[in-house]
Design an enzyme around this catalytic site. Structure first.
Site, PDB file in Angstrom:
ATOM      1  N   SER A 136       7.000  13.260   4.665  1.00 47.43           N
ATOM      2  CA  SER A 136       6.535  11.932   4.387  1.00 47.43           C
ATOM      3  C   SER A 136       6.193  11.916   2.932  1.00 47.43           C
ATOM      4  O   SER A 136       7.209  12.001   2.057  1.00 47.43           O
ATOM      5  CB  SER A 136       5.299  11.843   5.277  1.00 47.43           C
ATOM      6  OG  SER A 136       4.735  10.407   5.286  1.00 47.43           O
ATOM      7  N   LYS A 188     -11.844 -10.048   5.381  1.00 53.65           N
ATOM      8  CA  LYS A 188     -12.609  -9.054   4.604  1.00 53.65           C
ATOM      9  C   LYS A 188     -12.758  -7.581   5.495  1.00 53.65           C
ATOM     10  O   LYS A 188     -12.750  -6.924   4.764  1.00 53.65           O
ATOM     11  CB  LYS A 188     -13.787  -9.666   4.068  1.00 53.65           C
ATOM     12  CG  LYS A 188     -14.750  -8.486   3.338  1.00 53.65           C
ATOM     13  CD  LYS A 188     -13.809  -8.599   1.918  1.00 53.65           C
ATOM     14  CE  LYS A 188     -14.586  -7.397   0.901  1.00 53.65           C
ATOM     15  NZ  LYS A 188     -13.912  -7.235   0.037  1.00 53.65           N
TER      16      LYS A 188
END
Length: 313
Positions: A136, A188
């Protein structure tokens, strides 16, 4: 007269005992001082080897070795870059060998170090060897350098992005903990630990966070490896690969660390007109050190582990 004689003998005996005690104390004191001196010599030797008293790199030509064996974080990358800047300034350091054993980590830190290595190689050559894993984010970084040399059993790939999410709502209810956030803006609070993410929340995170990061990952590796995006996608669905499975695609060469070091040494010797036997490998310490016996910390830098958020791992 006999009393005076007895007193005299008693005095002589006491004086003898006093002298023996005094001699014993001197011997003990000498032993303590000797032990302290031995320990000081040992500590000073340790400090010199650790580089705490200044520059401890060998004066002869050498190849700097960095063991990249932690999860990728901004702090860890900053620490490595700091060491590499010192190596760059050292004329005796001919090249750098980075040995990878990392599962990945921060996307931003991976991207930053990828770019740093490409810029660094303009000044000093960097060699990479995948010993056990460059997955990764680790592969994101290692793709910056050619050739990628790996052990045949090393793990590479895992090209993908994951955002761990744990739901602790039931546990929180048992201990009397409730969530009561106040936010302005629909997105949010894109996700909560107290409940499963809704399909809308998952789509939002996918389109605004995970997929853009994944596309950046693909773009960088595609460019660095000179592989088309379409071809790379065949190996970029999060799968891991044993290095010799993807030789010529994700890895350039299969070797061992011993053989790799010998080859690097020969190339450096030829490049700088040196004898291979005169070139040494010098491992750069990234860990904090402590004094033996006293256990006094001499470096305050700590490694912070990324515990949540987006990861390339």
């Amino acid at each position: 007269m006999s009393n005076i004689y007895a007193e005299s003998e008693k005095l002589k005996a006491e004086l003898k005992i006093f002298k023996l005690k005094s001699l014993k104390e001197k011997i003990i004191l000498f032993g303590v001082i000797l032990l302290i001196l031995i320990e000081l010599v040992f500590v000073i030797s340790f400090l010199k080897k650790s580089g705490i008293f200044g520059h401890s790199n060998p004066t002869k030509p050498y190849i700097a070795v960095i063991n990249f064996n932690k999860e990728i974080t901004v702090d860890y990358i900053n620490k490595i870059e700091s060491k590499m800047e010192a190596i760059k300034a050292d004329k005796d350091a001919k090249e750098v060998l980075i040995i990878f054993n990392t599962p990945g980590g921060s996307p931003s830190a991976s991207d930053e170090f990828n770019a740093y290595l490409k810029e660094y190689t303009k000044t000093k050559k960097v060699n990479v060897y995948v010993e056990s894993m460059a997955a990764s984010g680790g592969y994101y970084i290692v793709s910056a350098i050619k050739p990628i040399i790996a052990n045949k059993n090393a793990v590479v790939g895992s090209i993908g992005v994951i955002m761990p999410h744990y739901v602790i709502g039931q546990l929180a209810k048992k201990v009397g903990v409730e969530e009561d956030n106040i936010a302005v803006g629909k997105y949010k609070e894109p996700i909560s630990l107290f409940k499963k993410a809704s399909p809308e929340q998952k789509q939002y995170l996918y389109s605004h966070l995970l997929n853009p990061t994944y596309q950046n990952f693909l773009s960088v590796v595609s460019h660095d490896r000179n592989i088309s995006i379409d071809k790379l996608k065949q190996y970029a669905d999060g799968k891991i690969y044993i290095a010799n499975q993807v030789k010529g695609i994700l890895v350039d060469k299969i070797s061992t660390l011993v053989a790799t070091k010998n080859e690097i040494k020969k190339e450096v010797a030829k490049k700088y007109n040196l004898k291979p036997k005169d070139i040494k490998f010098y491992t750069i310490s990234l860990e904090k050190k402590s004094l033996p016996f006293f256990k006094i910390e001499v470096e305050n830098t700590t490694l912070k582990t990324l515990t949540n958020g987006l990861n390339l791992k």
